[in-house]
Design a protein around this motif. Sequence first.
Motif, PDB file in Angstrom:
ATOM      1  N   VAL A  30     -10.481  -6.865 -11.122  1.00  0.00           N
ATOM      2  CA  VAL A  30     -10.528  -7.955 -12.099  1.00  0.00           C
ATOM      3  C   VAL A  30      -9.641  -7.586 -13.292  1.00  0.00           C
ATOM      4  N   PRO A  33     -11.955  -7.292 -18.990  1.00  0.00           N
ATOM      5  CA  PRO A  33     -13.074  -6.350 -19.131  1.00  0.00           C
ATOM      6  C   PRO A  33     -14.418  -6.934 -18.694  1.00  0.00           C
ATOM      7  N   GLY A  34     -15.379  -6.040 -18.519  1.00  0.00           N
ATOM      8  CA  GLY A  34     -16.727  -6.455 -18.197  1.00  0.00           C
ATOM      9  C   GLY A  34     -17.287  -7.355 -19.277  1.00  0.00           C
ATOM     10  N   SER A  36     -16.435 -10.475 -19.695  1.00  0.00           N
ATOM     11  CA  SER A  36     -15.537 -11.618 -19.893  1.00  0.00           C
ATOM     12  C   SER A  36     -15.922 -12.725 -18.918  1.00  0.00           C
ATOM     13  N   ASP A  39     -14.737 -11.832 -15.440  1.00  0.00           N
ATOM     14  CA  ASP A  39     -15.605 -10.812 -14.845  1.00  0.00           C
ATOM     15  C   ASP A  39     -16.897 -11.443 -14.329  1.00  0.00           C
ATOM     16  N   THR A  42     -16.288 -13.558 -11.216  1.00  0.00           N
ATOM     17  CA  THR A  42     -16.026 -12.701 -10.051  1.00  0.00           C
ATOM     18  C   THR A  42     -17.317 -12.107  -9.516  1.00  0.00           C
ATOM     19  N   ASP A  60     -14.195  -4.071  -9.851  1.00  0.00           N
ATOM     20  CA  ASP A  60     -13.482  -2.989 -10.539  1.00  0.00           C
ATOM     21  C   ASP A  60     -12.641  -3.583 -11.670  1.00  0.00           C
ATOM     22  N   ASN A  61     -13.089  -3.403 -12.911  1.00  0.00           N
ATOM     23  CA  ASN A  61     -12.386  -3.975 -14.068  1.00  0.00           C
ATOM     24  C   ASN A  61     -11.203  -3.108 -14.482  1.00  0.00           C
ATOM     25  N   LYS A  62     -10.018  -3.715 -14.507  1.00  0.00           N
ATOM     26  CA  LYS A  62      -8.807  -3.031 -14.956  1.00  0.00           C
ATOM     27  C   LYS A  62      -8.071  -3.943 -15.941  1.00  0.00           C
ATOM     28  N   PRO A  63      -8.597  -4.049 -17.167  1.00  0.00           N
ATOM     29  CA  PRO A  63      -8.001  -4.958 -18.148  1.00  0.00           C
ATOM     30  C   PRO A  63      -6.727  -4.389 -18.766  1.00  0.00           C
TER      31      PRO A  63
END
Length: 316
Positions: A30, A33-34, A36, A39, A42, A60-63
Amino acid sequence: MKRLLTLACALAFCASAAAQYPAKPVRIVVPFPGGSATDTITRILAQSISPGFGQTMIVDNKPGADGAIAGETVKNAPTDGYTLFFATNSALSATPVLRKKPPYDPVADFTPIAFVGRFPFFVFAHPSLQVKSLQDLVAQAKAHPGQLNYGSGNTTSILATAQLASLAKIEMVHIPYKGDAPLMQDLVAGRIHFAIASTAPGAGLAKDGKLNVLATLLARRSALFPDAPTMAESGFPEYSLVAWGAMVGPAGMPRDIVARIARETNAAVANAQVKDALDKFGFELQGSSPDELGKFIRDQLVAWRTAVKEAGIQPD
């Protein structure tokens, strides 16, 4: 003969892998961030897909970098279907057209799987502007060129307003913000006149009467603000930018695995419980085939490129 045997073995292995898919947990990357909206959407989607897969879906958050960090992660992932991307227009429409050297090609470097839906963006205006419609706003801007100012909290709001300005042939002052939250603080305080923004910070303020909602970027009127017309209803049928979300993977994924993920994703999109959970966000669910999503991504790339060019924005 040896080459044919090698090819036959490879095809048999791929067929076996597709038949067994998924044999372990599947990761969904994603780009935000968590906590959001992206997020949360998803995670709701993943929870619905998981039983059909018989496997855990790991979010898996990758902002960062307007979705480019997440995009590069998926671009470089194995093509076995165990790393997916909940892609948005930030990563696959805006980033490629706002950079001189994009980190990836949104068409060549990804496998389209299924469209998921549209994020709700609205045109919000401060009550002091005394406008009740988008036509009123455009009339004000034409009557006072260069005197109205607008804020933007992300790439979507930047280019969405730029396209509006281009179509309406109006001149305004752009004030950028680092996110919708500080943008809304200044809009409510009257330090800026209007903004095209998501509902995340704006919905409650509008319902309390602190902001006026002039139009929606959604294809249909939203249940959140049913009185807010679409851009087409507001006199701009040519308006083409969409704030969207979709499931994609790295380029070169096996067709059988793509079809399986598309089937489960579309089933989740059609799930009544998923719809109920996402209605409060105003997210407009819509499924698709892989081919339909591929065409949509290509069309949006053209639309966003055109908006950048017409607005005179120079890629960094």
